[in-house]
Design a protein around this motif. Structure first.
Motif, short mmCIF file in Angstrom:
data_model
loop_
_atom_site.label_atom_id
_atom_site.label_comp_id
_atom_site.label_asym_id
_atom_site.label_seq_id
_atom_site.Cartn_x
_atom_site.Cartn_y
_atom_site.Cartn_z
N ARG A 1 7.32 -1.20 6.79
CA ARG A 1 7.19 0.08 6.13
C ARG A 1 8.54 0.48 5.55
O ARG A 1 9.57 0.35 6.20
CB ARG A 1 6.74 1.15 7.11
N MET B 1 7.28 9.04 -0.03
CA MET B 1 6.32 7.96 -0.26
C MET B 1 6.59 6.88 0.78
O MET B 1 7.74 6.48 0.99
CB MET B 1 6.46 7.35 -1.65
N TYR B 2 5.54 6.43 1.44
CA TYR B 2 5.63 5.34 2.40
C TYR B 2 4.99 4.11 1.77
O TYR B 2 3.90 4.19 1.22
CB TYR B 2 4.91 5.69 3.71
N ASP C 1 1.70 13.53 4.97
CA ASP C 1 0.67 14.57 4.95
C ASP C 1 1.08 15.82 5.74
O ASP C 1 0.24 16.65 6.06
CB ASP C 1 -0.66 14.01 5.46
N ARG D 1 5.80 15.65 2.87
CA ARG D 1 4.83 15.54 1.78
C ARG D 1 5.43 14.97 0.50
O ARG D 1 4.71 14.49 -0.36
CB ARG D 1 4.14 16.87 1.50
N HIS E 1 1.47 5.47 0.28
CA HIS E 1 0.88 6.67 0.87
C HIS E 1 1.95 7.75 0.93
O HIS E 1 3.09 7.47 1.31
CB HIS E 1 0.35 6.35 2.27
N TYR E 2 1.59 8.98 0.57
CA TYR E 2 2.50 10.11 0.72
C TYR E 2 2.29 10.74 2.09
O TYR E 2 1.19 10.70 2.64
CB TYR E 2 2.25 11.17 -0.36
N SER F 1 0.87 -1.17 0.00
CA SER F 1 0.00 0.00 0.00
C SER F 1 0.91 1.22 0.00
O SER F 1 1.89 1.27 0.75
CB SER F 1 -0.88 -0.01 1.24
N ARG G 1 7.93 11.90 -4.70
CA ARG G 1 6.67 12.38 -5.27
C ARG G 1 6.94 12.92 -6.68
O ARG G 1 7.76 13.81 -6.85
CB ARG G 1 6.05 13.48 -4.42
#
Length: 89
Positions: free
Chosen positions: A71, A32-33, A24, A29, A21-22, A19, A78
């Motif tokens: 993780r 990427m995770y 926040d 920001r 996720h950037y 999965s 990004r």
């Protein structure tokens, strides 16, 4: 990530279900995770049982695998789009 070349034990049988996720916050920001499930390398049940008995603990459950969550952080990953402001110096 190559689980065939000296893998960590917690994902020795591979990773699955990634999965992305950037971050926040302003600080992350552009990071990427990647979250994923790791499948622990198999240990014969009898070895796990002997180990637990030597620690005076109960027998392990007879499960075929054990799962863990990992993780990976990828800073600066990004992609830029026309809507993104240019990076600050």
């Amino acid at each position: 990530m190559d689980t065939d070349v000296d893998p960590s034990p917690w994902f020795g049988d591979g990773g699955c279900g990634p999965s992305f996720h950037y971050g926040d916050t302003d600080a992350d920001r552009n990071t990427m995770y990647v979250f994923f499930t790791g499948t622990r390398a198999r240990t014969p049940w009898w070895k796990a049982a002997l180990h637990r008995l030597s620690l005076r603990r109960g027998l392990p459950m007879p499960t075929p695998f054990h799962l863990a969550t990992g993780r990976i952080s990828l800073p600066g990953f990004r992609p830029r789009t026309g809507e993104d402001p240019p990076p600050s110096p």
